[in-house]
Design a protein around this motif. Structure first.
Motif, PDB file in Angstrom:
ATOM      1  N   PHE A   6      34.351  35.574  38.795  1.00  0.00           N
ATOM      2  CA  PHE A   6      34.744  34.540  37.843  1.00  0.00           C
ATOM      3  C   PHE A   6      36.257  34.383  37.773  1.00  0.00           C
ATOM      4  O   PHE A   6      36.766  33.271  37.560  1.00  0.00           O
ATOM      5  CB  PHE A   6      34.159  34.816  36.461  1.00  0.00           C
ATOM      6  CG  PHE A   6      32.720  34.434  36.350  1.00  0.00           C
ATOM      7  CD1 PHE A   6      32.317  33.140  36.580  1.00  0.00           C
ATOM      8  CD2 PHE A   6      31.761  35.375  36.034  1.00  0.00           C
ATOM      9  CE1 PHE A   6      30.995  32.766  36.487  1.00  0.00           C
ATOM     10  CE2 PHE A   6      30.430  35.034  35.939  1.00  0.00           C
ATOM     11  CZ  PHE A   6      30.039  33.720  36.167  1.00  0.00           C
ATOM     12  N   ALA A   7      36.989  35.463  37.942  1.00  0.00           N
ATOM     13  CA  ALA A   7      38.451  35.354  37.979  1.00  0.00           C
ATOM     14  C   ALA A   7      38.893  34.495  39.152  1.00  0.00           C
ATOM     15  O   ALA A   7      39.759  33.634  39.019  1.00  0.00           O
ATOM     16  CB  ALA A   7      39.083  36.737  38.065  1.00  0.00           C
ATOM     17  N   GLY A   8      38.280  34.723  40.285  1.00  0.00           N
ATOM     18  CA  GLY A   8      38.635  33.928  41.463  1.00  0.00           C
ATOM     19  C   GLY A   8      38.262  32.477  41.315  1.00  0.00           C
ATOM     20  O   GLY A   8      38.994  31.583  41.750  1.00  0.00           O
ATOM     21  N   MET A  55      39.867  42.353  46.388  1.00  0.00           N
ATOM     22  CA  MET A  55      40.760  43.434  46.773  1.00  0.00           C
ATOM     23  C   MET A  55      41.266  44.203  45.566  1.00  0.00           C
ATOM     24  O   MET A  55      41.808  45.295  45.713  1.00  0.00           O
ATOM     25  CB  MET A  55      41.944  42.884  47.580  1.00  0.00           C
ATOM     26  CG  MET A  55      41.508  42.314  48.905  1.00  0.00           C
ATOM     27  SD  MET A  55      42.793  41.646  49.978  1.00  0.00           S
ATOM     28  CE  MET A  55      44.287  41.833  49.157  1.00  0.00           C
ATOM     29  N   PHE A  56      41.119  43.641  44.364  1.00  0.00           N
ATOM     30  CA  PHE A  56      41.568  44.342  43.167  1.00  0.00           C
ATOM     31  C   PHE A  56      40.566  45.425  42.804  1.00  0.00           C
ATOM     32  O   PHE A  56      39.371  45.298  43.063  1.00  0.00           O
ATOM     33  CB  PHE A  56      41.704  43.356  42.002  1.00  0.00           C
ATOM     34  CG  PHE A  56      42.802  42.358  42.190  1.00  0.00           C
ATOM     35  CD1 PHE A  56      44.124  42.732  42.012  1.00  0.00           C
ATOM     36  CD2 PHE A  56      42.511  41.057  42.554  1.00  0.00           C
ATOM     37  CE1 PHE A  56      45.143  41.809  42.182  1.00  0.00           C
ATOM     38  CE2 PHE A  56      43.532  40.127  42.729  1.00  0.00           C
ATOM     39  CZ  PHE A  56      44.841  40.511  42.545  1.00  0.00           C
ATOM     40  N   ARG A  57      41.054  46.470  42.168  1.00  0.00           N
ATOM     41  CA  ARG A  57      40.176  47.589  41.804  1.00  0.00           C
ATOM     42  C   ARG A  57      39.198  47.201  40.705  1.00  0.00           C
ATOM     43  O   ARG A  57      38.039  47.583  40.739  1.00  0.00           O
ATOM     44  CB  ARG A  57      40.999  48.783  41.339  1.00  0.00           C
ATOM     45  CG  ARG A  57      41.732  49.451  42.419  1.00  0.00           C
ATOM     46  CD  ARG A  57      42.414  50.683  41.892  1.00  0.00           C
ATOM     47  NE  ARG A  57      43.316  51.210  42.889  1.00  0.00           N
ATOM     48  CZ  ARG A  57      44.152  52.163  42.658  1.00  0.00           C
ATOM     49  NH1 ARG A  57      44.226  52.726  41.473  1.00  0.00           N
ATOM     50  NH2 ARG A  57      44.943  52.596  43.610  1.00  0.00           N
ATOM     51  N   THR A  58      39.698  46.475  39.710  1.00  0.00           N
ATOM     52  CA  THR A  58      38.849  46.092  38.579  1.00  0.00           C
ATOM     53  C   THR A  58      38.966  44.590  38.332  1.00  0.00           C
ATOM     54  O   THR A  58      39.903  43.939  38.802  1.00  0.00           O
ATOM     55  CB  THR A  58      39.267  46.830  37.297  1.00  0.00           C
ATOM     56  OG1 THR A  58      40.590  46.438  36.948  1.00  0.00           O
ATOM     57  CG2 THR A  58      39.183  48.334  37.472  1.00  0.00           C
ATOM     58  N   ALA A  64      44.338  39.555  35.314  1.00  0.00           N
ATOM     59  CA  ALA A  64      45.753  39.653  34.953  1.00  0.00           C
ATOM     60  C   ALA A  64      46.652  39.105  36.059  1.00  0.00           C
ATOM     61  O   ALA A  64      47.562  38.308  35.800  1.00  0.00           O
ATOM     62  CB  ALA A  64      46.107  41.101  34.644  1.00  0.00           C
ATOM     63  N   TRP A  65      46.420  39.499  37.285  1.00  0.00           N
ATOM     64  CA  TRP A  65      47.277  39.043  38.382  1.00  0.00           C
ATOM     65  C   TRP A  65      47.119  37.559  38.656  1.00  0.00           C
ATOM     66  O   TRP A  65      48.097  36.865  38.964  1.00  0.00           O
ATOM     67  CB  TRP A  65      47.007  39.852  39.649  1.00  0.00           C
ATOM     68  CG  TRP A  65      47.715  41.164  39.615  1.00  0.00           C
ATOM     69  CD1 TRP A  65      47.150  42.387  39.421  1.00  0.00           C
ATOM     70  CD2 TRP A  65      49.127  41.397  39.733  1.00  0.00           C
ATOM     71  NE1 TRP A  65      48.124  43.353  39.412  1.00  0.00           N
ATOM     72  CE2 TRP A  65      49.331  42.777  39.607  1.00  0.00           C
ATOM     73  CE3 TRP A  65      50.212  40.561  39.935  1.00  0.00           C
ATOM     74  CZ2 TRP A  65      50.614  43.330  39.677  1.00  0.00           C
ATOM     75  CZ3 TRP A  65      51.478  41.120  40.001  1.00  0.00           C
ATOM     76  CH2 TRP A  65      51.665  42.497  39.874  1.00  0.00           C
ATOM     77  N   LEU A  66      45.917  37.064  38.543  1.00  0.00           N
ATOM     78  CA  LEU A  66      45.748  35.626  38.752  1.00  0.00           C
ATOM     79  C   LEU A  66      46.369  34.827  37.606  1.00  0.00           C
ATOM     80  O   LEU A  66      46.888  33.730  37.828  1.00  0.00           O
ATOM     81  CB  LEU A  66      44.273  35.282  38.911  1.00  0.00           C
ATOM     82  CG  LEU A  66      43.687  35.628  40.278  1.00  0.00           C
ATOM     83  CD1 LEU A  66      42.196  35.332  40.310  1.00  0.00           C
ATOM     84  CD2 LEU A  66      44.385  34.858  41.379  1.00  0.00           C
ATOM     85  N   ALA A  67      46.325  35.352  36.385  1.00  0.00           N
ATOM     86  CA  ALA A  67      46.989  34.672  35.268  1.00  0.00           C
ATOM     87  C   ALA A  67      48.498  34.637  35.490  1.00  0.00           C
ATOM     88  O   ALA A  67      49.148  33.602  35.268  1.00  0.00           O
ATOM     89  CB  ALA A  67      46.643  35.360  33.955  1.00  0.00           C
ATOM     90  N   ILE A  68      49.062  35.748  35.937  1.00  0.00           N
ATOM     91  CA  ILE A  68      50.498  35.794  36.221  1.00  0.00           C
ATOM     92  C   ILE A  68      50.847  34.840  37.365  1.00  0.00           C
ATOM     93  O   ILE A  68      51.843  34.114  37.311  1.00  0.00           O
ATOM     94  CB  ILE A  68      50.926  37.237  36.541  1.00  0.00           C
ATOM     95  CG1 ILE A  68      50.834  38.098  35.288  1.00  0.00           C
ATOM     96  CG2 ILE A  68      52.331  37.278  37.129  1.00  0.00           C
ATOM     97  CD1 ILE A  68      50.973  39.585  35.550  1.00  0.00           C
TER      98      ILE A  68
END
Length: 87
Positions: A6-8, A55-58, A64-68
């Protein structure tokens, strides 16, 4: 796994929109002449972003990284649009 997916999907879409917009805006020449090639690359780019979220652990890190990345991409697009004259 579901959180990463869902983040992706949800944060990858606006990220790819900002990247495509930035690329079309900053590419030399008129925006109208380069818009279609950049739009053609939108879905492959979105697929790469979705795949890269695994590729992210969690899932929290992916969100968080996609938001940034979204904030950075839209900030770059905003700065390019308001600081580059004549484009």
């Amino acid at each position: 796994m579901l959180a990463k997916t869902f983040a992706g999907i949800l944060l990858g879409l606006p990220l790819c929109m900002a990247i495509v917009g930035l690329g079309a805006y900053l590419w030399p020449g008129s925006t109208e002449s380069v818009l279609i090639p950049w739009l053609a690359g939108f879905f492959p780019l979105w697929t790469v972003v979705i795949a890269a979220t695994y590729m992210f652990r969690t899932g929290v890190r992916a969100w968080a990284w996609l938001a940034i990345a979204n904030v950075g991409a839209f900030a770059a697009l905003f700065l390019a649009k308001h600081t580059l004259p004549g484009i």
